[in-house]
Design an enzyme around this catalytic site. Structure first.
Site, PDB file in Angstrom:
ATOM      1  N   LYS A 244      17.331 -18.571  -6.438  1.00 29.68           N
ATOM      2  CA  LYS A 244      18.162 -17.776  -5.535  1.00 29.68           C
ATOM      3  C   LYS A 244      17.565 -16.398  -5.282  1.00 29.68           C
ATOM      4  O   LYS A 244      17.661 -15.850  -4.189  1.00 29.68           O
ATOM      5  CB  LYS A 244      19.558 -17.607  -6.138  1.00 29.68           C
ATOM      6  CG  LYS A 244      20.469 -18.746  -5.768  1.00 29.68           C
ATOM      7  CD  LYS A 244      21.901 -18.390  -6.068  1.00 29.68           C
ATOM      8  CE  LYS A 244      22.774 -19.593  -5.798  1.00 29.68           C
ATOM      9  NZ  LYS A 244      24.061 -19.510  -6.453  1.00 29.68           N
ATOM     10  N   ARG A 245      16.969 -15.870  -6.314  1.00 31.45           N
ATOM     11  CA  ARG A 245      16.337 -14.558  -6.234  1.00 31.45           C
ATOM     12  C   ARG A 245      15.321 -14.482  -5.085  1.00 31.45           C
ATOM     13  O   ARG A 245      15.088 -13.433  -4.487  1.00 31.45           O
ATOM     14  CB  ARG A 245      15.636 -14.321  -7.576  1.00 31.45           C
ATOM     15  CG  ARG A 245      14.950 -13.021  -7.790  1.00 31.45           C
ATOM     16  CD  ARG A 245      14.625 -12.886  -9.272  1.00 31.45           C
ATOM     17  NE  ARG A 245      13.766 -13.969  -9.747  1.00 31.45           N
ATOM     18  CZ  ARG A 245      12.458 -13.992  -9.617  1.00 31.45           C
ATOM     19  NH1 ARG A 245      11.845 -13.008  -9.016  1.00 31.45           N
ATOM     20  NH2 ARG A 245      11.739 -14.996 -10.073  1.00 31.45           N
TER      21      ARG A 245
END
Ligand code: GLU
Length: 462
Positions: A244-245
């Site tokens: 997600k980062r």
């Protein structure tokens, strides 16, 4: 090798959103089928009833629809084929390619422990493989295990990875039917792919070992093994596994970011596949060019900046009326000025990287008086600049033909008479009319607003 029409499939498990890796797998499978005039099928792998959700199914279907990846048949829901999977497990039992295993969970745990202690990967030790079924404890629950060949090796002739050889003794006897008579993933996938006539399986390379196990099952059933293409996974821009980062969001998030589906297809296509130096291309070109041989062996890196850049290119190619409609759909308050947006679109879209930037550039069209002036824009509204606007206003008021050219001619004449340059008035004019320091060309801004509105907004600042 496969003869006859190409059939590909996308087979997501509905346990989360349609993520970027899944979308790319779907795109490659779709493009491959379209390139060969074959069929592209969608199979929802919902055998894990506990983890599959309706919301995830919806997200997958929505995402596919938005991306324009149309399947040729209605989606297949894997759990509905359970009876057929059980039937095939029985066939394997009958032919001796599978057997019943009566090990208790405690015995299995002990096997795992022993393997761990010996520093080996946990695996089933074959306790019931060659045992006489007559020794089966009365009434004891059993699972059905595949009798995996132990000699020799499996060869995966992968279109991306090349020939991958896995020794059979590395693959233990996996469960194909659980003690509650439900089929397991490995069996269901093989049976469904066979029954759906899938000729080419294109998926992430995290499934490479599964392919070896699946080939064993195909062989046991005497079924034709499909062609495999295991595509390297996508990494983040820093080279680490995508998370997600890195912007690994659901496909819906990219729609919400104001990206165009054709840009998304273009960008995803380039994640792991290439056609010479071509970076920006249409979907038609992609389909015409796509082949498994040009898929790279190393993981592609996901780069949001590049994605937005590709999107900008597609925005500039996109039809103006269609863009105006898309902008209004995502920013409904602009709907009343859709026609004006369309006229302004060639200017609005010039530097935009997404639909929201177009909306932001066009927002001045609907601002209500007195319009809000941003702090940055306000800097241009010095007393001197306001005085100039005051001098310009009656000139515009007297102008009869409210169109770009006469407006520009009038303003330029005004500047010449007062010995000013465009830069002496444009920032203040822009601030007064749009409230922002960035906007389309200043003459466009004046012409796009109605005359009364321009005079009013000037009045507010003089
Ligand atoms: N359902 C599997 C997944 O979502 C894919 C299975 C396959 O493509 O064979 O990872």
């Amino acid at each position: 090798m496969v003869s006859g029409p190409v059939v590909t499939r996308f087979a997501p498990s509905p346990t989360g959103f349609l993520h970027i890796g899944g979308a790319r797998t779907a795109l490659f499978s779709w493009a491959f089928a379209r390139h060969h005039g074959g069929k592209f099928l969608l199979r929802i792998e919902d055998t894990d009833r506990a983890r599959s959700t309706d919301a995830a199914i919806e997200a997958i279907l929505d995402g596919m629809a938005w991306l324009g990846l149309d399947a040729d048949d209605a989606p297949v829901f894997q759990h509905k084929n359970a009876d057929r999977h059980i039937e095939i497990a029985q066939t394997l039992l009958a032919s001796g390619h599978a057997y019943k295993c009566y090990c208790t969970p405690e015995e299995i745990e002990a096997m795992r422990e022993a393997a761990r202690a010996a520093g080996k990967p946990p695996r089933y030790d074959g306790t019931w493989r060659d045992r006489d079924p007559a020794e089966a404890p009365d009434g004891q629950a059993y699972v059905v295990r595949f009798r995996a060949p132990q000699e020799g090796h499996v060869e995966i002739n992968d279109c991306v990875q090349g020939t991958v050889t896995i020794a059979n003794d590395q693959l233990d006897d996996l469960i194909i039917l659980r003690s509650d008579n439900t089929p397991t993933y490995m069996l269901s996938v093989v049976v469904d792919d066979h029954d759906m006539g899938v000729t080419h399986i294109i998926r992430g390379d995290d499934h490479l070992t599964n392919a070896a196990r699946q080939i064993q099952i195909y062989n046991a059933l005497g079924w034709q093994v499909p062609v495999f293409a295991h595509v390297p996974l996508i990494h983040g821009s820093d080279g680490a596994k995508l998370s997600k980062r890195h912007g690994a969001l659901g496909v819906d998030a990219y729609r919400d970011m104001g990206l165009l589906p054709e840009a998304m297809r273009n960008y995803l296509a380039r994640l792991g596949w290439s056609h010479g130096d071509d970076e920006i291309f249409t979907t038609e070109q992609f389909i015409a060019w796509f082949g498994l041989e040009a898929i790279g062996k190393s993981p592609a890196r996901f780069d949001t900046t590049k994605l937005e850049n590709v999107n900008g290119h597609h925005i500039r190619r996109h039809d103006d009326a269609a863009l105006a409609a898309l902008v209004c759909a995502s920013t409904p308050e602009l709907a009343p000025v859709q026609a004006t947006l369309e006229i302004a679109m060639p200017v609005l879209k010039e530097r935009a990287k997404n639909l929201h930037e177009i909306a932001d550039m066009g927002r001045f069209l609907i601002s209500a008086r007195p319009i809000e002036i941003s702090e940055k824009a306000a800097k241009a509204l010095t007393p001197e600049a306001r005085a100039r606007l005051g001098a310009l206003r009656p000139r515009l008021e007297a102008l009869e033909n409210w169109e770009h050219e006469p407006i520009e001619a009038e303003i330029r004449a005004f500047l010449t008479e007062h010995d000013l340059k465009l830069g002496d008035i444009a920032p203040a004019l822009r601030a007064a009319l749009t409230g922002t320091p960035v906007s389309p060309g200043i003459f466009d801004v004046v012409a796009l607003l109605e005359k009364a509105e321009v005079l009013g907004r000037l009045e507010d600042q003089i």
